[in-house]
Design a protein around this motif. Structure first.
Motif, short mmCIF file in Angstrom:
data_model
loop_
_atom_site.label_atom_id
_atom_site.label_comp_id
_atom_site.label_asym_id
_atom_site.label_seq_id
_atom_site.Cartn_x
_atom_site.Cartn_y
_atom_site.Cartn_z
N THR A 114 4.29 6.06 -5.52
CA THR A 114 3.15 6.28 -4.61
C THR A 114 1.94 5.50 -5.11
N ALA A 115 0.87 5.56 -4.32
CA ALA A 115 -0.38 4.90 -4.76
C ALA A 115 -0.87 5.51 -6.07
N CYS A 118 0.88 3.92 -8.81
CA CYS A 118 0.40 2.54 -9.01
C CYS A 118 -0.91 2.54 -9.81
N TRP A 231 5.18 -3.52 -7.65
CA TRP A 231 4.84 -2.14 -7.31
C TRP A 231 4.28 -1.95 -5.90
N CYS A 232 3.71 -3.01 -5.31
CA CYS A 232 2.87 -2.79 -4.12
C CYS A 232 3.46 -3.34 -2.82
N ASN A 240 1.40 -3.17 0.55
CA ASN A 240 0.75 -1.88 0.77
C ASN A 240 -0.63 -1.93 0.12
N THR A 242 -3.07 0.13 0.10
CA THR A 242 -3.49 1.35 -0.61
C THR A 242 -2.96 1.30 -2.05
N LYS A 243 -1.70 0.86 -2.19
CA LYS A 243 -1.12 0.77 -3.54
C LYS A 243 -1.81 -0.33 -4.36
#
Ligand SMILES: Nc1ncnc2c1ncn2[C@@H]1O[C@H](COP(=O)(O)OP(=O)(O)OP(=O)(O)O)[C@@H](O)[C@H]1O
Ligand SMILES: N[C@@H](CCO)C(=O)O
Length: 320
Positions: A114-115, A118, A231-232, A240, A242-243
């Motif tokens: 999730t964010a 991250c 990761w994002c 993403n 937000t991530k």
């Protein structure tokens, strides 16, 4: 599956006598990982990971990797600590391979970070960069632009089998990297492979970093770019935001990026995407199907390369 070399109980018992870990209680091979053979070992003093180094790790690099893990662990980074044998050495021999015992870290790697995860990774990466600043050993990045060239030379001819037009696309990238690769940015020890399978969590709390076998000296911001790639992105290859925002904010809460580092992020992220595309492409084309080495899909990283090429401002990664 990553148990290339089998170890029998008798030879493991004899090997462990050299280390202050007590009696062997049980052990089993670990399926995850691709480079080395790993075993979970339960001994009377606790749990350990036994690693036997296989062909793809250069034995001359082992003192750097193991020295770095010891340095970081002593500085409070949650990473494995290599166990020193009674005779003061760390690297032994088992089943004809260089072998070490390292401490076991609790936690699980995540399939769907999730964010919040991250953000934790960003903080941990910056912490690692700061903790590595007074490590005395050096190791040039074997997978910097010269290394990419070698992989490309070995794969170019068959690249279009994987993705039509890839040869021309990557040739053009190389021209760009030769001209525009950033120089003069802050440098030091980087992890260089901080993917989700190398980070453990207990709930939302990061509990450990593993697999330092690509660690080297290179640009800190290049390591940040690698984490953005790893990761994002979502499974559909969308970035993403937000991530990205969480990862970069986490990193900068510990080590703020300079204006030049921020400006270089799109180029560094492209380079990092190319690096992982190339190692995957090389394996894809050279390793026989059904072998022990798990092949990873190079096209996932072609998609990332294209995404980064279209970036117009580093704020598109979530820099605030
Ligand atoms: N210190 C540790 N504590 C707990 N588990 C560990 C530790 N080190 C390794 N492992 C386990 O062993 C697996 C393989 O380790 P690692 O990633 O270092 O192997 P590798 O062969 O170098 O793989 P790759 O480079 O492909 O990621 C990990 O996914 C993890 O499950
Ligand atoms: N993280 C690398 C594998 C080597 O550790 C990849 O995903 O291509």
């Amino acid at each position: 599956m990553a148990v290339y070399t089998d170890v029998n109980e008798g030879e493991l018992t004899a090997f462990l006598k050299a280390y202050p870990v007590g009696e062997l209680l049980s052990y089993k091979g670990i399926a995850e990982g691709t480079e080395n053979s790993n075993f979970l070992v339960h001994a009377s003093t606790g749990s350990y990971i036994l690693t036997l180094y296989e062909k793809r790790v250069d034995k001359d690099d082992l003192p750097f990797f193991l020295g770095l893990m010891g340095h970081l662990a002593r500085k409070g980074i949650s990473c494995p600590l290599p166990v020193t044998a009674h005779d003061g050495t760390v690297i032994g021999t088992l089943a004809g391979r260089p072998a070490v015992i390292i401490t076991f870290l609790e936690g699980l790697s995540l399939r769907r970070p999730t964010a919040a995860h991250c953000g934790e990774v960003g903080k941990a990466l910056a912490g690692l960069h700061l903790a590595g600043q007074d490590f005395q050993m050096r190791r040039p990045n074997a997978l910097a632009i010269d290394g990419w060239r070698k992989l490309w030379a070995a794969s170019r001819e068959r690249a279009d089998e994987v993705e039509p037009g890839l040869a021309a696309e990557v040739d053009a990238d190389f021209v760009d990297f030769e001209r525009n690769w950033p120089t003069g940015l802050p440098k030091g020890i980087i992890h260089a492979d901080l993917f989700p399978d190398n980070v453990f969590f207990l709930g939302e709390k990061l509990s450990g970093l593993i697999d330092f076998y690509f660690a080297c000296d290179d640009l800190y911001a290049y390591d940040v770019a690698t984490c953005l790639n790893a990761w994002c992105f979502e499974k559909d290859f969308s970035f993403n935001l937000t991530k990205g925002t969480a990862l970069l904010a986490g990193y900068q809460s510990v080590r703020p990026l300079s204006g030049d580092e921020k400006a270089a992020l799109p180029m560094l992220a492209r380079g990092s995407a190319l690096r992982f595309m190339l190692t995957r492409l090389y394996d894809w084309l050279t390793i026989p199907d059904g072998g022990l080495v798990m092949k990873r899909d190079p096209t996932e990283y072609i998609r990332r390369m294209r995404f980064h090429r279209a970036i117009r401002s580093p704020s598109e990664y979530g820099l605030t």
